[in-house]
Design a protein around this motif. Structure first.
Motif, PDB file in Angstrom:
ATOM      1  N   ARG A 282      53.661  -2.851  25.498  1.00  0.00           N
ATOM      2  CA  ARG A 282      52.946  -2.222  26.613  1.00  0.00           C
ATOM      3  C   ARG A 282      52.337  -0.867  26.242  1.00  0.00           C
ATOM      4  N   THR A 283      52.356  -0.502  24.963  1.00  0.00           N
ATOM      5  CA  THR A 283      51.746   0.754  24.537  1.00  0.00           C
ATOM      6  C   THR A 283      50.235   0.577  24.403  1.00  0.00           C
TER       7      THR A 283
ATOM      8  N   TYR B 221      53.922   9.441  29.039  1.00  0.00           N
ATOM      9  CA  TYR B 221      55.334   9.544  29.406  1.00  0.00           C
ATOM     10  C   TYR B 221      56.025  10.592  28.548  1.00  0.00           C
TER      11      TYR B 221
ATOM     12  N   LYS C  54      46.602   3.122  32.202  1.00  0.00           N
ATOM     13  CA  LYS C  54      46.932   2.791  30.815  1.00  0.00           C
ATOM     14  C   LYS C  54      48.111   3.636  30.346  1.00  0.00           C
ATOM     15  N   ASN C  55      49.036   3.011  29.610  1.00  0.00           N
ATOM     16  CA  ASN C  55      50.246   3.681  29.136  1.00  0.00           C
ATOM     17  C   ASN C  55      50.022   4.408  27.820  1.00  0.00           C
TER      18      ASN C  55
ATOM     19  N   TRP D 298      44.604   7.387  32.176  1.00  0.00           N
ATOM     20  CA  TRP D 298      45.789   7.370  31.329  1.00  0.00           C
ATOM     21  C   TRP D 298      46.994   7.965  32.050  1.00  0.00           C
TER      22      TRP D 298
ATOM     23  N   PHE E 107      58.342   1.949  30.330  1.00  0.00           N
ATOM     24  CA  PHE E 107      57.223   1.067  30.657  1.00  0.00           C
ATOM     25  C   PHE E 107      57.670  -0.053  31.603  1.00  0.00           C
TER      26      PHE E 107
END
Length: 319
Positions: free
Chosen positions: A40-41, A263, A4-5, A260, A280
């Motif tokens: 994509r968050t 970044y 997960k981002n 998780w 992402f």
């Protein structure tokens, strides 16, 4: 991609070095709003106390945003009281305060539905020989984390190691020493945040460190970025180390990592929110590259162990 981002909220705020400020300062609310707008968050990593407040007042704001929380980042380095160390400060009262920061962050993480806090003890270390008592520093670190992890067993405490900055030598500079430290503390909820950029400047191979930390049962969290191994530049993933980044993603697949990934990417030019959005996309493209090469081909190359053919075959597979 099964992970997960998450966005470190500091990466979409003000960014400065010794010479210039490159991005504008933004309020907590503004950064949350921007994070929600980036495709994509899946979640964010807020900082305690700077984002959430000493009194936890930011929790309500974060809950109202609807964003999930990957981990609460505990900052025990920038306030002036931590100038001489946090968990290794010669002043027992300061060590106690740093430990309380972790415990408070654990409570806030639970309130936010997160399972972890992450802490990078950048101010704990030394600059010169004979500057500190290494025996006492090590014991103080153990005492602080033993107390913090015992506060509650439903929240993991992740140590983000780093070789240097802001001290020339940090007490937990590598994966190996950090895993040893976790064993010395002995708490099951104590583990590691594996920052790819920090592994690179420590002279490590991130894929190897992921494998080792996972075998120890201590791999709790991962941060992605890139640099030239000389300094922590917080660049876009794979912008310098393409093959090492692909290998890191390969071993994340091998161990079945589905947690998780946050970044820690800063940009001096352009829009920092755009840099995160690009990050992402890059990670998705890297996953696609692994799919194109194929697991069987990778296992065959690893088994062969001949770099002269490995890179030739890898490049051919990508054409």
């Amino acid at each position: 991609m099964s992970y997960k981002n998450s966005i470190l909220l500091g990466t979409i705020g003000g960014y400065r070095d010794r010479f210039h400020q490159y991005q504008v300062d933004r309020s907590f609310e503004e950064r949350l709003s921007i994070a929600k707008s980036i495709p994509r968050t899946h979640g964010v990593e807020p900082v305690y106390p700077q984002d959430l407040g000493h009194d936890g007042s930011g929790v309500k704001v974060l809950k109202e945003s609807g964003l999930a929380v990957s981990a609460v980042n505990v900052n025990v380095k920038t306030e002036d009281k931590f100038r001489d160390g946090s968990f290794t400060n010669p002043d027992a009262a300061i060590r106690e305060e740093a430990t309380q920061y972790v415990m408070t962050a654990m409570d806030l993480a639970a309130e936010l539905g997160a399972e972890m806090v992450t802490v990078c003890p950048l101010i704990d270390g030394w600059d010169y020989a004979f500057q500190v008592d290494h025996i006492k520093q090590w014991r103080w670190m153990i005492e602080c984390f033993a107390k913090a992890t015992a506060h509650r067993d439903d929240i993991k405490v992740c140590i983000e190691y780093k070789a240097y900055e802001s001290k020339n030598h940090i007490i937990l500079p590598s994966m190996g020493r950090t895993l040893h430290f976790c064993d010395r503390v002995g708490a099951k909820n104590l583990g590691v945040t594996m920052d790819v950029g920090h592994a690179l400047i420590a002279g490590e191979s991130p894929g190897s460190e992921i494998a080792v930390a996972n075998e120890a049962g201590r791999l709790f969290y991962i941060h992605f970025n890139d640099n030239d191994r000389g300094a922590d530049w917080d660049m876009l993933p794979a912008s310098v180390h393409l093959w090492e980044t692909l290998e890191t993603l390969h071993y994340m697949r091998e161990i079945g990592y589905d947690g998780w990934v946050a970044y820690d990417v800063f940009t001096r030019s352009g829009d920092n929110a755009e840099a995160i959005a690009s990050t992402f996309e890059i990670m998705e493209d890297l996953d696609s590259l692994l799919d194109k090469i194929g697991k069987d081909k990778l296992q065959q190359l690893i088994k062969g162990g001949r770099p002269q053919s490995t890179y030739r075959d890898l490049i051919k597979a990508l054409l």
